[in-house]
Scaffold this active site. Structure first.
Site: not given
Lengths: 543, 103
Positions: A168, A497
């Protein structure tokens, strides 16, 4: 309408040549001398009503100026049978017998030449011309009749990216880069010519080009950037592997590899620092100039250096070497908060991180508001560009008075980049501990960098009149930026994240979380935590 | 009434003098170039071009003159000029006049 005028112009040219047009055009339309400009300033008015302004025409057959709007030139043409006139504002030729403008290639060439000469005498650069398709492009357009029209609410350019295992950090940088307007224009107009001729499959710039093609093809299924990931792994080995990486580190590594591949340099080529004088697309877009002025306390001599930078890393938390001041300021706030029951809420955030202040000796700086924890991007930039006392322990040899002296150092922006990337240093790696700073730092949708420019430090900008200068700097758009992408990190320093917000059109924001893309509001974007902030210049210079 | 008349004449003279200065020094050309650049940048030119195309297409190329087009497009064109472009131009003219008067 043709490029060969009309029969009336043809007979006029047969009788007098292009001389009448040539003289009128050089004296009243495109002046190349002071004398001609003086004549123009004095005599461009309607001979019938003395009107000065737009659409005054000059007769091509005799000395008469008349205005078009009041039809004085029309009357003249009718009574004298002088059919042709030149518009003094634009140099276009009108025929009253035909009742329309006429276009003559020969006259237009004269006009173009004189306009170029006139612009040159005034120092005007006429580099900017609207795009006209050439022969090749006309052919290309003819062979590819499919057109894609981008409207306000079209989703073209939006595509999710599959997470290839903790990637990510890469996905959000790729989203930010593919939505950088000027980079998009570069790739979609096919301007990259590969320099890695020996092994074009290894060129990251070409791969970026393919990524842009994929993003803007109109396909809406998520894209799998495995080739790109592999290329980054092979070219920036420290990022290889299936671990989560730092998005900022990835951005810098990606820019570095792109920059090297633009010049055809492989993995072992020169690094960024040693070859910064480069005109590749990455440098054109991302490189700014950071000016550092060191002032000797003894003789006030200033030594200046300018370094190229791709991003600006901004410290959060209390400033270095300012512990005492910060605590002092903090305790003042506590005292006033105790005294006033309405205040504690407001001072809360400023106190939270106080224990993390490094315990280095305090410098002589007090009173400076930048000793507080910055709570906005502007605060961070103010702190970044404030004069910093280098202190007793860091004496520098002054080149002017040749002695070791205390000095102050100030950083300012010499050259503002087209895309300004701000990195909020949320990850603190000090000896003994690693920690994420989650303080809320507000950032604006539109940013004016003028106060942080080197020219503001010298504080003149070339204007002698102070009032004029102040209002002019307030209006100048040269250093104004718009936010177009924000990368966010959620979670802790060990596990987290990355997501990002990107702007596809004006006021059209989208949140990208790997393969999922959802619509977002500007409010959501501006209230997000913010790790990397991408700003695009509002106006570009045509240098 | 007489005052108003006088002022109108004075204003007109002032306008003529300023215009003359702008032309003489070449500043008018510089301003024009700046305006041209700004209007292209903000998309004004493309917008107007598209509207002109529409008008020509709807009336038919054979039935339209430049004058018709100018009459129809001028008010739209004026209305579409962004405020900040006008402000910048005004500022430039002010700056120019301040410099001229201090000389």
């Amino acid at each position: 309408m043709s490029l060969h005028g009309c029969e009336h112009l043809t007979s006029l040219k047969a009788a007098y040549g292009i001389q009448p047009f040539y003289i009128i055009h050089s004296y009243f339309i495109a002046c190349s001398s002071i004398e001609a400009r003086r004549v123009k300033a004095k005599s461009c008015f309607c001979h019938t009503c003395r009107y000065r302004g737009l659409r005054v025409h000059a007769c091509l057959s005799c000395v008469y100026f008349g205005c078009y709007n009041e039809q004085h030139i029309h009357n003249h043409a009718k009574t004298k049978k002088h059919n042709l006139s030149v518009d003094l504002s634009y140099g276009t030729v009108y025929c009253y017998a035909c009742g329309t403008f006429v276009y003559d290639e020969e006259l237009e060439n004269v006009a173009r030449k004189q306009q170029r000469a006139a612009a040159a005498t005034l120092g005007i650069k006429r580099d900017f011309a609207p795009w006209e398709p050439g022969q090749d492009e006309i052919e290309l357009l003819r062979r590819n009749p499919k057109r894609r029209k981008v409207s306000e609410n079209s989703h073209i350019g939006l595509r999710g990216l599959i997470n290839l295992g903790n990637t990510c950090f890469m996905n959000c940088i790729l989203q930010s880069l593919t939505h950088t307007p000027i980079l998009r224009d570069y790739f979609l107009s096919d301007q990259h010519h590969c320099h890695m001729t020996a092994n074009p499959q290894q060129c990251l710039v070409c791969e970026m080009g393919r990524l842009f093609q994929e993003f803007y093809s109109g396909v809406r299924t998520p894209y799998i950037p495995y080739k790109l990931l592999h290329l980054v792994w092979t070219n920036a080995r420290h990022l290889a592997g299936y671990e989560q990486q730092d998005a900022h580190e990835f951005l810098i590594a990606a820019l570095d590899v792109l920059h090297r591949h633009c010049q055809g340099q492989g993995t072992n080529g020169l690094s960024y620092s040693s070859s910064h004088h480069c005109n590749c697309i990455i440098d054109q877009i991302f490189t700014g100039g950071l000016q550092s002025d060191v002032t000797c306390k003894q003789c006030n001599n200033v030594s200046t250096t300018i370094d190229p930078i791709w991003d600006i890393s901004l410290d959060l938390g209390p400033g270095p070497g300012s512990t005492t001041a910060a605590i002092a300021a903090g305790s003042n706030l506590v005292l006033s908060a105790v005294g006033d029951p309405a205040l504690p809420m407001a001072v809360g955030p400023a106190l939270v991180d106080l224990p993390t202040a490094s315990l280095s000796p305090a410098s002589g700086f007090t009173n400076s508001p930048s000793n507080y924890e910055p709570t906005s991007l502007l605060d961070c930039l103010k702190r970044f560009t404030r004069p910093e006392h280098l202190g007793n322990s860091a004496k520098i040899k002054c080149s002017n008075c040749s002695s070791y002296q205390e000095s102050t150092k100030q950083l300012t922006m010499k050259k503002s980049p087209i895309v300004a990337c701000f990195h909020l240093k949320r990850f603190e790696h000090s000896t003994g501990y690693h920690k994420k700073i989650s303080t809320y730092v507000s950032f604006p949708e539109e940013l004016d960098m003028t106060p942080f420019m080197s020219s503001s430090r010298n504080n003149s900008n070339g204007y002698t009149n102070q009032i004029v200068r102040e209002s002019a700097t307030g209006l100048s758009c040269d250093n104004k930026y718009s936010l177009f992408a924000v990368v966010n990190h959620s979670g802790t320093i060990e596990s987290g994240h990355y997501t990002c917000y990107i702007r596809s059109h004006k006021e059209q924001w989208f949140k990208c979380e790997d393969h999922v893309i959802t619509r977002a509001t500007a409010g959501e974007v501006l209230s997000s935590e913010g790790y990397l902030l991408f700003y695009h210049k509002q106006l570009l210079e045509y240098a | 009434m007489a005052d108003l008349q006088e002022r109108k004449i004075k204003d007109a003279q002032m306008r003529a003098t300023i215009n003359q200065k702008l032309v003489e020094t070449g500043e008018r050309e510089r301003l024009k170039e700046l305006l041209r650049t700004r209007l292209i940048e903000c998309g004004w030119r493309d917008q107007l071009k598209a509207q002109c195309k529409e008008i020509v297409q709807s009336k038919g190329l054979e039935h339209i003159t430049v004058d018709d087009l100018v009459a129809e497009i001028t008010p739209k064109g004026r209305a579409l000029v962004p405020d900040n472009v006008k402000k910048e131009l005004l500022q430039r003219i002010r700056t120019f006049l301040a410099q001229q008067s201090s000389m």
